[in-house]
Design a protein around this motif. Structure first.
Motif, PDB file in Angstrom:
ATOM      1  N   SER A  14      -9.198  29.242  21.587  1.00 26.53           N
ATOM      2  CA  SER A  14      -8.900  29.568  22.984  1.00 26.53           C
ATOM      3  C   SER A  14      -8.823  28.268  23.750  1.00 26.53           C
ATOM      4  CB  SER A  14     -10.004  30.459  23.576  1.00 26.53           C
ATOM      5  OG  SER A  14     -11.242  29.763  23.567  1.00 26.53           O
ATOM      6  N   LEU A  15      -8.411  28.365  25.005  1.00 28.11           N
ATOM      7  CA  LEU A  15      -8.434  27.193  25.869  1.00 28.11           C
ATOM      8  C   LEU A  15      -9.844  26.610  25.921  1.00 28.11           C
ATOM      9  CD1 LEU A  15      -7.349  25.261  28.081  1.00 28.11           C
ATOM     10  CD2 LEU A  15      -7.864  27.085  29.746  1.00 28.11           C
ATOM     11  N   ALA A  16     -10.836  27.470  26.099  1.00 33.68           N
ATOM     12  CA  ALA A  16     -12.218  26.995  26.172  1.00 33.68           C
ATOM     13  C   ALA A  16     -12.613  26.287  24.887  1.00 33.68           C
ATOM     14  CB  ALA A  16     -13.152  28.166  26.453  1.00 33.68           C
ATOM     15  N   GLY A  17     -12.272  26.876  23.743  1.00 31.51           N
ATOM     16  CA  GLY A  17     -12.633  26.261  22.472  1.00 31.51           C
ATOM     17  C   GLY A  17     -11.978  24.909  22.282  1.00 31.51           C
ATOM     18  N   SER A  18     -10.710  24.803  22.659  1.00 31.80           N
ATOM     19  CA  SER A  18     -10.018  23.519  22.499  1.00 31.80           C
ATOM     20  C   SER A  18     -10.584  22.464  23.442  1.00 31.80           C
ATOM     21  CB  SER A  18      -8.513  23.689  22.726  1.00 31.80           C
ATOM     22  OG  SER A  18      -8.223  24.020  24.080  1.00 31.80           O
ATOM     23  N   LEU A  19     -10.977  22.885  24.650  1.00 29.67           N
ATOM     24  CA  LEU A  19     -11.567  21.932  25.581  1.00 29.67           C
ATOM     25  C   LEU A  19     -12.935  21.453  25.091  1.00 29.67           C
ATOM     26  CD1 LEU A  19     -10.665  23.470  29.059  1.00 29.67           C
ATOM     27  CD2 LEU A  19      -9.706  21.404  28.021  1.00 29.67           C
ATOM     28  N   MET A  20     -13.718  22.352  24.514  1.00 27.86           N
ATOM     29  CA  MET A  20     -15.000  21.912  23.982  1.00 27.86           C
ATOM     30  C   MET A  20     -14.785  20.901  22.851  1.00 27.86           C
ATOM     31  SD  MET A  20     -18.261  23.940  22.302  1.00 27.86           S
ATOM     32  CE  MET A  20     -17.345  24.568  20.888  1.00 27.86           C
ATOM     33  N   ALA A  21     -13.849  21.204  21.947  1.00 27.53           N
ATOM     34  CA  ALA A  21     -13.580  20.272  20.844  1.00 27.53           C
ATOM     35  C   ALA A  21     -13.161  18.909  21.384  1.00 27.53           C
ATOM     36  CB  ALA A  21     -12.503  20.849  19.935  1.00 27.53           C
ATOM     37  N   GLU A  22     -12.307  18.901  22.404  1.00 24.69           N
ATOM     38  CA  GLU A  22     -11.879  17.641  23.009  1.00 24.69           C
ATOM     39  C   GLU A  22     -13.050  16.945  23.690  1.00 24.69           C
ATOM     40  OE1 GLU A  22      -9.645  14.610  23.421  1.00 24.69           O
ATOM     41  OE2 GLU A  22      -8.762  16.446  22.592  1.00 24.69           O
ATOM     42  N   GLY A  23     -13.892  17.736  24.356  1.00 21.49           N
ATOM     43  CA  GLY A  23     -15.049  17.160  25.024  1.00 21.49           C
ATOM     44  C   GLY A  23     -16.017  16.511  24.051  1.00 21.49           C
ATOM     45  N   LEU A  24     -16.273  17.171  22.929  1.00 22.29           N
ATOM     46  CA  LEU A  24     -17.196  16.619  21.941  1.00 22.29           C
ATOM     47  C   LEU A  24     -16.623  15.372  21.282  1.00 22.29           C
ATOM     48  CD1 LEU A  24     -18.489  19.927  20.316  1.00 22.29           C
ATOM     49  CD2 LEU A  24     -19.646  18.500  22.012  1.00 22.29           C
ATOM     50  N   ARG A  25     -15.314  15.366  21.042  1.00 23.52           N
ATOM     51  CA  ARG A  25     -14.679  14.154  20.498  1.00 23.52           C
ATOM     52  C   ARG A  25     -14.819  12.993  21.479  1.00 23.52           C
ATOM     53  NH1 ARG A  25     -10.728  17.822  18.350  1.00 23.52           N
ATOM     54  NH2 ARG A  25      -9.449  17.638  20.230  1.00 23.52           N
ATOM     55  N   THR A  26     -14.658  13.298  22.758  1.00 23.51           N
ATOM     56  CA  THR A  26     -14.780  12.256  23.776  1.00 23.51           C
ATOM     57  C   THR A  26     -16.197  11.707  23.826  1.00 23.51           C
ATOM     58  OG1 THR A  26     -13.020  13.285  25.098  1.00 23.51           O
ATOM     59  CG2 THR A  26     -14.504  11.756  26.234  1.00 23.51           C
ATOM     60  N   LEU A  27     -17.178  12.580  23.787  1.00 26.39           N
ATOM     61  CA  LEU A  27     -18.569  12.126  23.792  1.00 26.39           C
ATOM     62  C   LEU A  27     -18.866  11.246  22.583  1.00 26.39           C
ATOM     63  CD1 LEU A  27     -20.429  15.392  24.907  1.00 26.39           C
ATOM     64  CD2 LEU A  27     -19.952  13.372  26.306  1.00 26.39           C
TER      65      LEU A  27
END
Length: 265
Positions: A14-27
């Protein structure tokens, strides 16, 4: 920085799932440590009941004393007793350990009926128990809340998505201004327990988002996470900072002539 990411969406694709994955990669790229509580994947129990406190409300503490009127479940008292004696259920204790470890908490959820999904509300209900998140007193007997409390010193960020356009959540939008829609979380949960509430990160028009819109949202989230440790929190008044009188009413010299939620900033 140590970041606990609490994720409350039933679908990873989902949009939420993809944003979390991107957020964790950024961190990770920024060198921050992170842990994730994916509430749906964990099968998180959302309701408070006697099982949270080591069994029926008649259960004894280590002294063997069951206390008065133990045939009735008093939630706050049972939370505090079970927390003090280490009798909270294992899932609650696990989440509290993550909170102790973290200095920043990210709460990601879709905005459903102007609030988070029930599973996240249940996380707040079960994890931020009396004696841990609230219900503490200072050495002088003052109640520690609204800027003080069990989670003081931590920062909290909401990452959310809404189906509506941004204009509908503006100052005169039909849905209400978003920081006021989220006031129960920002002020009544985060600030109440002592956490500094950061300005929320929002993706609007989530149901109609194009590929370009998704890319813009991911870019914006990456930028927010780059400044996670330096972004100024929302400037809420401290309860014990002189802004409120003994009846917890804002003093007249603050926001004179105004009323509503905005006066608490």
């Amino acid at each position: 920085m140590k970041v606990l990411w609490i994720f409350a969406h039933p679908e990873q694709c989902s949009l939420a799932g993809s944003l979390m994955a991107e957020g964790l990669r950024t961190l990770d790229a920024l060198g921050h440590e992170n842990r994730v509580s994916d509430l749906y994947a964990m099968g998180w129990k959302a309701v408070v009941d006697a099982d949270d406190f080591g069994g029926p409300s008649g259960s004894s503490g280590p002294s063997g004393s069951s206390g008065p009127d133990r045939d009735r479940l008093f939630i706050g008292a049972e939370q505090e007793r079970a927390y003090e004696y280490g009798a909270l259920s294992a899932d609650i204790r696990g989440e509290q350990e993550k909170i102790r470890w973290a200095d920043t908490l990210v709460f990601q959820f879709p905005l459903w009926w102007f609030g988070p999904p029930a599973i996240l509300k249940g996380w707040f209900d079960r994890v931020l128990v009396q004696g841990f998140g609230f219900g503490l007193q200072g050495p002088d007997g003052r109640t520690l809340r609204y800027g003080e409390g069990g989670l003081a010193g931590k920062r909290a960020l909401i990452v959310t998505s809404v189906g509506a356009r941004e204009s509908g959540f503006g100052p005169r939008g039909i849905h209400g201004q978003l920081d006021e829609v989220l006031f129960p979380l920002l002020h009544g949960t985060f600030w109440y327990t002592g956490m500094a509430a950061l300005p929320p990160f929002v993706v609007y028009g989530a149901d109609r988002l194009t590929r370009d819109g998704h890319a813009r949202g991911a870019d914006a989230l990456r930028e927010r996470l780059r400044t996670l440790g330096t972004t100024a929190p929302l400037p809420f008044h401290h309860e014990n900072g002189g802004a409120y009188d003994e009846d917890l009413v804002l003093q007249p010299e603050f926001a004179p002539g105004r009323s509503g939620l905005g006066v608490h900033r």
